[in-house]
Design a protein around this motif. Sequence first.
Motif, PDB file in Angstrom:
ATOM      1  N   ALA A 140       0.835  -1.209   0.000  1.00 49.71           N
ATOM      2  CA  ALA A 140       0.000   0.000   0.000  1.00 49.71           C
ATOM      3  C   ALA A 140       0.871   1.260   0.000  1.00 49.71           C
ATOM      4  O   ALA A 140       0.539   2.247  -0.662  1.00 49.71           O
ATOM      5  N   LYS A 141       1.989   1.212   0.704  1.00 51.06           N
ATOM      6  CA  LYS A 141       2.881   2.371   0.746  1.00 51.06           C
ATOM      7  C   LYS A 141       3.541   2.585  -0.613  1.00 51.06           C
ATOM      8  O   LYS A 141       3.662   3.719  -1.086  1.00 51.06           O
ATOM      9  N   ILE A 142       3.962   1.507  -1.245  1.00 49.40           N
ATOM     10  CA  ILE A 142       4.562   1.622  -2.574  1.00 49.40           C
ATOM     11  C   ILE A 142       3.556   2.221  -3.556  1.00 49.40           C
ATOM     12  O   ILE A 142       3.895   3.110  -4.334  1.00 49.40           O
ATOM     13  N   ALA A 143       2.315   1.748  -3.509  1.00 49.22           N
ATOM     14  CA  ALA A 143       1.273   2.283  -4.396  1.00 49.22           C
ATOM     15  C   ALA A 143       1.064   3.772  -4.146  1.00 49.22           C
ATOM     16  O   ALA A 143       0.925   4.555  -5.095  1.00 49.22           O
ATOM     17  N   ALA A 144       1.061   4.187  -2.881  1.00 47.19           N
ATOM     18  CA  ALA A 144       0.894   5.606  -2.553  1.00 47.19           C
ATOM     19  C   ALA A 144       2.081   6.426  -3.061  1.00 47.19           C
ATOM     20  O   ALA A 144       1.898   7.541  -3.585  1.00 47.19           O
ATOM     21  N   LEU A 145       3.286   5.906  -2.932  1.00 48.94           N
ATOM     22  CA  LEU A 145       4.468   6.614  -3.416  1.00 48.94           C
ATOM     23  C   LEU A 145       4.474   6.713  -4.943  1.00 48.94           C
ATOM     24  O   LEU A 145       4.857   7.746  -5.503  1.00 48.94           O
ATOM     25  N   GLU A 146       4.037   5.657  -5.606  1.00 47.97           N
ATOM     26  CA  GLU A 146       3.956   5.694  -7.076  1.00 47.97           C
ATOM     27  C   GLU A 146       2.919   6.714  -7.527  1.00 47.97           C
ATOM     28  O   GLU A 146       3.148   7.449  -8.491  1.00 47.97           O
ATOM     29  N   GLU A 147       1.799   6.785  -6.825  1.00 50.74           N
ATOM     30  CA  GLU A 147       0.763   7.780  -7.145  1.00 50.74           C
ATOM     31  C   GLU A 147       1.302   9.193  -6.926  1.00 50.74           C
ATOM     32  O   GLU A 147       1.081  10.088  -7.740  1.00 50.74           O
ATOM     33  N   GLU A 148       2.025   9.389  -5.848  1.00 47.77           N
ATOM     34  CA  GLU A 148       2.630  10.694  -5.573  1.00 47.77           C
ATOM     35  C   GLU A 148       3.631  11.055  -6.676  1.00 47.77           C
ATOM     36  O   GLU A 148       3.670  12.200  -7.147  1.00 47.77           O
ATOM     37  N   ALA A 149       4.423  10.088  -7.117  1.00 45.65           N
ATOM     38  CA  ALA A 149       5.409  10.326  -8.186  1.00 45.65           C
ATOM     39  C   ALA A 149       4.712  10.714  -9.484  1.00 45.65           C
ATOM     40  O   ALA A 149       5.160  11.633 -10.187  1.00 45.65           O
ATOM     41  N   ARG A 150       3.600  10.027  -9.805  1.00 44.47           N
ATOM     42  CA  ARG A 150       2.839  10.395 -11.010  1.00 44.47           C
ATOM     43  C   ARG A 150       2.319  11.821 -10.910  1.00 44.47           C
ATOM     44  O   ARG A 150       2.348  12.575 -11.884  1.00 44.47           O
ATOM     45  N   GLY A 151       1.855  12.210  -9.739  1.00 41.34           N
ATOM     46  CA  GLY A 151       1.393  13.584  -9.531  1.00 41.34           C
ATOM     47  C   GLY A 151       2.508  14.593  -9.757  1.00 41.34           C
ATOM     48  O   GLY A 151       2.294  15.646 -10.375  1.00 41.34           O
ATOM     49  N   PHE A 152       3.704  14.288  -9.258  1.00 39.52           N
ATOM     50  CA  PHE A 152       4.850  15.175  -9.470  1.00 39.52           C
ATOM     51  C   PHE A 152       5.207  15.259 -10.950  1.00 39.52           C
ATOM     52  O   PHE A 152       5.526  16.331 -11.470  1.00 39.52           O
ATOM     53  N   GLN A 153       5.151  14.125 -11.647  1.00 35.69           N
ATOM     54  CA  GLN A 153       5.467  14.110 -13.077  1.00 35.69           C
ATOM     55  C   GLN A 153       4.453  14.945 -13.861  1.00 35.69           C
ATOM     56  O   GLN A 153       4.829  15.702 -14.756  1.00 35.69           O
ATOM     57  N   ASP A 154       3.175  14.818 -13.533  1.00 36.77           N
ATOM     58  CA  ASP A 154       2.136  15.615 -14.184  1.00 36.77           C
ATOM     59  C   ASP A 154       2.368  17.108 -13.956  1.00 36.77           C
ATOM     60  O   ASP A 154       2.260  17.916 -14.872  1.00 36.77           O
ATOM     61  N   ARG A 155       2.689  17.441 -12.737  1.00 37.98           N
ATOM     62  CA  ARG A 155       2.954  18.850 -12.402  1.00 37.98           C
ATOM     63  C   ARG A 155       4.162  19.386 -13.143  1.00 37.98           C
ATOM     64  O   ARG A 155       4.162  20.512 -13.647  1.00 37.98           O
ATOM     65  N   LEU A 156       5.198  18.560 -13.235  1.00 38.02           N
ATOM     66  CA  LEU A 156       6.406  18.946 -13.951  1.00 38.02           C
ATOM     67  C   LEU A 156       6.113  19.177 -15.438  1.00 38.02           C
ATOM     68  O   LEU A 156       6.590  20.154 -16.033  1.00 38.02           O
ATOM     69  N   ARG A 157       5.316  18.303 -16.032  1.00 39.33           N
ATOM     70  CA  ARG A 157       4.947  18.481 -17.442  1.00 39.33           C
ATOM     71  C   ARG A 157       4.183  19.796 -17.633  1.00 39.33           C
ATOM     72  O   ARG A 157       4.408  20.512 -18.598  1.00 39.33           O
ATOM     73  N   MET A 158       3.281  20.108 -16.723  1.00 42.08           N
ATOM     74  CA  MET A 158       2.515  21.358 -16.818  1.00 42.08           C
ATOM     75  C   MET A 158       3.433  22.571 -16.715  1.00 42.08           C
ATOM     76  O   MET A 158       3.271  23.544 -17.446  1.00 42.08           O
ATOM     77  N   LEU A 159       4.411  22.498 -15.807  1.00 36.44           N
ATOM     78  CA  LEU A 159       5.337  23.620 -15.639  1.00 36.44           C
ATOM     79  C   LEU A 159       6.219  23.762 -16.862  1.00 36.44           C
ATOM     80  O   LEU A 159       6.570  24.841 -17.276  1.00 36.44           O
TER      81      LEU A 159
END
Length: 196
Positions: free
Chosen positions: A177-196
Amino acid sequence: SNIPARILGIRENLCRALQLDESDLPFIGELVEVRQEERLWEGAAERLLHNYALSILVPDEHYPSVAGWVERTHLGERVVYYRVRDRRAASLSGLHPQSLVRKLAIRPDSGFYAWIEADIAQRFDYTCCETLDTFRREAKALTRAGQIKGGGERHEKDDRYRLDDRTRYVLGWSNEAKIAALEEEARGFQDRLRML
């Protein structure tokens, strides 16, 4: 393990120096989790047990060498460990019916089971309160929102992090569950980076 890497590194160095297996010196958080049917209390339990879960259990036969290594080593981090001597299993009959202790599971195959059960029963007999009226009446209490009432007049609520932030969870013998949460957080950071 759900234990943060920087703290796992200390145990790794300790075990390497003393030629011990990491399973000889488990973190409490690796051996305790919230019962599946009590997941509504998981965030509050994680908040209350966080520092305790980061503590290392040291069997009595390893205590002299561990204490010596800790003494002569600059750790660069806060470390708590418990010397584990033989302990009888706790009687859970005296616990409050809504005790947090009843919502926790200890890894059944652990050699530390009896010690953990007794220690948790002694330290964490907090009443899990569904209402603030109940919370105000109990001597030691916990709300689902993470407000903690210790013995006496001390109250605490630490909202620096979201109660449901699984990336900070430290309890449990599975880290899926922690790995899944960290992967979701990483995807969010990647999306934000693409937007920036």
